[in-house]
Design a protein around this motif. Structure first.
Motif, PDB file in Angstrom:
ATOM      1  N   ALA A  28       0.834  -1.206   0.000  1.00 12.04           N
ATOM      2  CA  ALA A  28       0.000   0.000   0.000  1.00 12.04           C
ATOM      3  C   ALA A  28       0.869   1.257   0.000  1.00 12.04           C
ATOM      4  O   ALA A  28       0.588   2.213  -0.726  1.00 12.04           O
ATOM      5  CB  ALA A  28      -0.930  -0.004   1.211  1.00 12.04           C
ATOM      6  N   LEU A  29       1.927   1.241   0.797  1.00 12.20           N
ATOM      7  CA  LEU A  29       2.816   2.406   0.836  1.00 12.20           C
ATOM      8  C   LEU A  29       3.480   2.606  -0.523  1.00 12.20           C
ATOM      9  O   LEU A  29       3.558   3.743  -1.011  1.00 12.20           O
ATOM     10  CB  LEU A  29       3.859   2.267   1.947  1.00 12.20           C
ATOM     11  CG  LEU A  29       4.843   3.436   2.056  1.00 12.20           C
ATOM     12  CD1 LEU A  29       4.123   4.766   2.282  1.00 12.20           C
ATOM     13  CD2 LEU A  29       5.847   3.175   3.176  1.00 12.20           C
ATOM     14  N   ILE A  30       3.935   1.537  -1.141  1.00 11.19           N
ATOM     15  CA  ILE A  30       4.556   1.655  -2.471  1.00 11.19           C
ATOM     16  C   ILE A  30       3.564   2.264  -3.464  1.00 11.19           C
ATOM     17  O   ILE A  30       3.915   3.168  -4.219  1.00 11.19           O
ATOM     18  CB  ILE A  30       5.051   0.280  -2.964  1.00 11.19           C
ATOM     19  CG1 ILE A  30       6.266  -0.162  -2.150  1.00 11.19           C
ATOM     20  CG2 ILE A  30       5.396   0.318  -4.458  1.00 11.19           C
ATOM     21  CD1 ILE A  30       6.667  -1.610  -2.370  1.00 11.19           C
ATOM     22  N   LYS A  31       2.338   1.790  -3.439  1.00  9.54           N
ATOM     23  CA  LYS A  31       1.302   2.314  -4.344  1.00  9.54           C
ATOM     24  C   LYS A  31       1.088   3.810  -4.101  1.00  9.54           C
ATOM     25  O   LYS A  31       1.038   4.604  -5.037  1.00  9.54           O
ATOM     26  CB  LYS A  31       0.000   1.553  -4.127  1.00  9.54           C
ATOM     27  CG  LYS A  31      -1.177   2.049  -4.942  1.00  9.54           C
ATOM     28  CD  LYS A  31      -2.445   1.259  -4.587  1.00  9.54           C
ATOM     29  CE  LYS A  31      -3.655   1.819  -5.256  1.00  9.54           C
ATOM     30  NZ  LYS A  31      -4.266   2.939  -4.541  1.00  9.54           N
ATOM     31  N   LEU A  32       0.983   4.191  -2.838  1.00  7.95           N
ATOM     32  CA  LEU A  32       0.752   5.599  -2.508  1.00  7.95           C
ATOM     33  C   LEU A  32       1.954   6.478  -2.856  1.00  7.95           C
ATOM     34  O   LEU A  32       1.782   7.640  -3.253  1.00  7.95           O
ATOM     35  CB  LEU A  32       0.394   5.742  -1.028  1.00  7.95           C
ATOM     36  CG  LEU A  32      -0.983   5.180  -0.645  1.00  7.95           C
ATOM     37  CD1 LEU A  32      -1.120   5.075   0.871  1.00  7.95           C
ATOM     38  CD2 LEU A  32      -2.088   6.045  -1.234  1.00  7.95           C
ATOM     39  N   LEU A  33       3.163   5.936  -2.740  1.00  4.99           N
ATOM     40  CA  LEU A  33       4.365   6.710  -3.085  1.00  4.99           C
ATOM     41  C   LEU A  33       4.410   7.040  -4.576  1.00  4.99           C
ATOM     42  O   LEU A  33       5.045   8.014  -4.978  1.00  4.99           O
ATOM     43  CB  LEU A  33       5.634   5.955  -2.678  1.00  4.99           C
ATOM     44  CG  LEU A  33       5.952   5.960  -1.194  1.00  4.99           C
ATOM     45  CD1 LEU A  33       7.100   5.003  -0.889  1.00  4.99           C
ATOM     46  CD2 LEU A  33       6.275   7.359  -0.700  1.00  4.99           C
ATOM     47  N   ASN A  34       3.734   6.242  -5.375  1.00  5.89           N
ATOM     48  CA  ASN A  34       3.654   6.534  -6.806  1.00  5.89           C
ATOM     49  C   ASN A  34       2.646   7.636  -7.109  1.00  5.89           C
ATOM     50  O   ASN A  34       2.614   8.164  -8.205  1.00  5.89           O
ATOM     51  CB  ASN A  34       3.294   5.271  -7.597  1.00  5.89           C
ATOM     52  CG  ASN A  34       4.475   4.348  -7.755  1.00  5.89           C
ATOM     53  OD1 ASN A  34       5.567   4.796  -8.080  1.00  5.89           O
ATOM     54  ND2 ASN A  34       4.270   3.077  -7.495  1.00  5.89           N
ATOM     55  N   GLU A  35       1.823   7.966  -6.118  1.00  7.48           N
ATOM     56  CA  GLU A  35       0.776   8.963  -6.315  1.00  7.48           C
ATOM     57  C   GLU A  35       1.053  10.296  -5.632  1.00  7.48           C
ATOM     58  O   GLU A  35       0.582  11.327  -6.080  1.00  7.48           O
ATOM     59  CB  GLU A  35      -0.556   8.407  -5.794  1.00  7.48           C
ATOM     60  CG  GLU A  35      -1.007   7.157  -6.516  1.00  7.48           C
ATOM     61  CD  GLU A  35      -2.173   6.456  -5.822  1.00  7.48           C
ATOM     62  OE1 GLU A  35      -2.699   6.991  -4.809  1.00  7.48           O
ATOM     63  OE2 GLU A  35      -2.555   5.363  -6.280  1.00  7.48           O
ATOM     64  N   LYS A  36       1.789  10.262  -4.506  1.00 10.87           N
ATOM     65  CA  LYS A  36       1.989  11.494  -3.747  1.00 10.87           C
ATOM     66  C   LYS A  36       3.258  11.429  -2.920  1.00 10.87           C
ATOM     67  O   LYS A  36       3.873  10.383  -2.795  1.00 10.87           O
ATOM     68  CB  LYS A  36       0.777  11.788  -2.871  1.00 10.87           C
ATOM     69  CG  LYS A  36       0.433  10.691  -1.899  1.00 10.87           C
ATOM     70  CD  LYS A  36      -0.961  10.709  -1.288  1.00 10.87           C
ATOM     71  CE  LYS A  36      -1.502  12.011  -0.839  1.00 10.87           C
ATOM     72  NZ  LYS A  36      -2.745  11.921  -0.093  1.00 10.87           N
TER      73      LYS A  36
END
Length: 194
Positions: A28-36
């Motif tokens: 989840a953190l990896i996914k969010l790091l790609n967004e913000k």
């Protein structure tokens, strides 16, 4: 009849539910790091993206920085395992860790996410320090030598050398650099050994 009781640490390392929840939080953190930006990501957003509740997040990590450090350490150990490096002796471990740092930095720089903009020392240094602490626990230290301080100095030296290597045009291979780092860092670590 004697009863064998597993420690909490041993259970955490093998319990599939714990491993699954941690993996979901890291993903989840990896996914969010790609967004913000990391600073703009909340614990609630991480929990939501992992389809876990906030309380579950806090069962595993005290804050998002601890999650980032755990994610870095896991990725770092995966890189070492992928290369098939083993820690059969101290020299092998030191070279493997140095190569892992070089691999980690070069792969992170190639990431299309905002990981490349983050100060990586905040996540990789604690992972390397932990490995040095683990190794130091197997050796006797000189009296009045702070083995944790030696581990910190060695971790920063290793990270600094690997970062300089990464920024050098026409650099040598990661394997060759790992050998050079090993030669530089080994005296730091050996200065505290009996």
């Amino acid at each position: 009849m004697a009863q064998v009781i597993q420690s909490d640490t041993a259970v955490e390392a093998t319990d599939p539910r714990i491993l699954r929840s941690r993996r979901m939080l890291m993903d989840a953190l990896i996914k969010l790091l790609n967004e913000k930006e990391f600073e703009d990501i909340s614990v609630q957003e991480i929990a939501d993206a992992a389809t876990l509740n906030r309380a579950t997040f806090y069962l595993h990590y005290p804050d998002k920085n601890a999650l980032l450090q755990a994610m870095t350490a896991a990725r770092f150990r995966e890189l070492i395992a992928r290369r098939g490096l083993s820690f059969t002796d101290c020299d092998g471990a030191l070279r493997a860790i140095a190569l892992g740092v070089c691999d980690y930095l070069s792969e992170t720089t190639g990431c299309p996410s905002q990981l490349t903009k983050m100060p990586l020392e905040g996540s990789i240094i604690p992972a390397v320090e932990g490995m040095f602490r683990e190794g130091a626990s197997k050796h006797e230290a000189r009296p009045a030598v702070d083995s944790e301080m030696l581990g910190t100095a060695a971790a920063w030296a290793m990270f600094g050398a690997a970062r300089r290597w990464l920024q050098t045009p026409g650099r040598v291979s990661a394997e060759e650099m790992a050998g050079q780092i090993e030669a530089m860092v080994k005296p730091i670590l050996m200065s505290g050994a009996v």
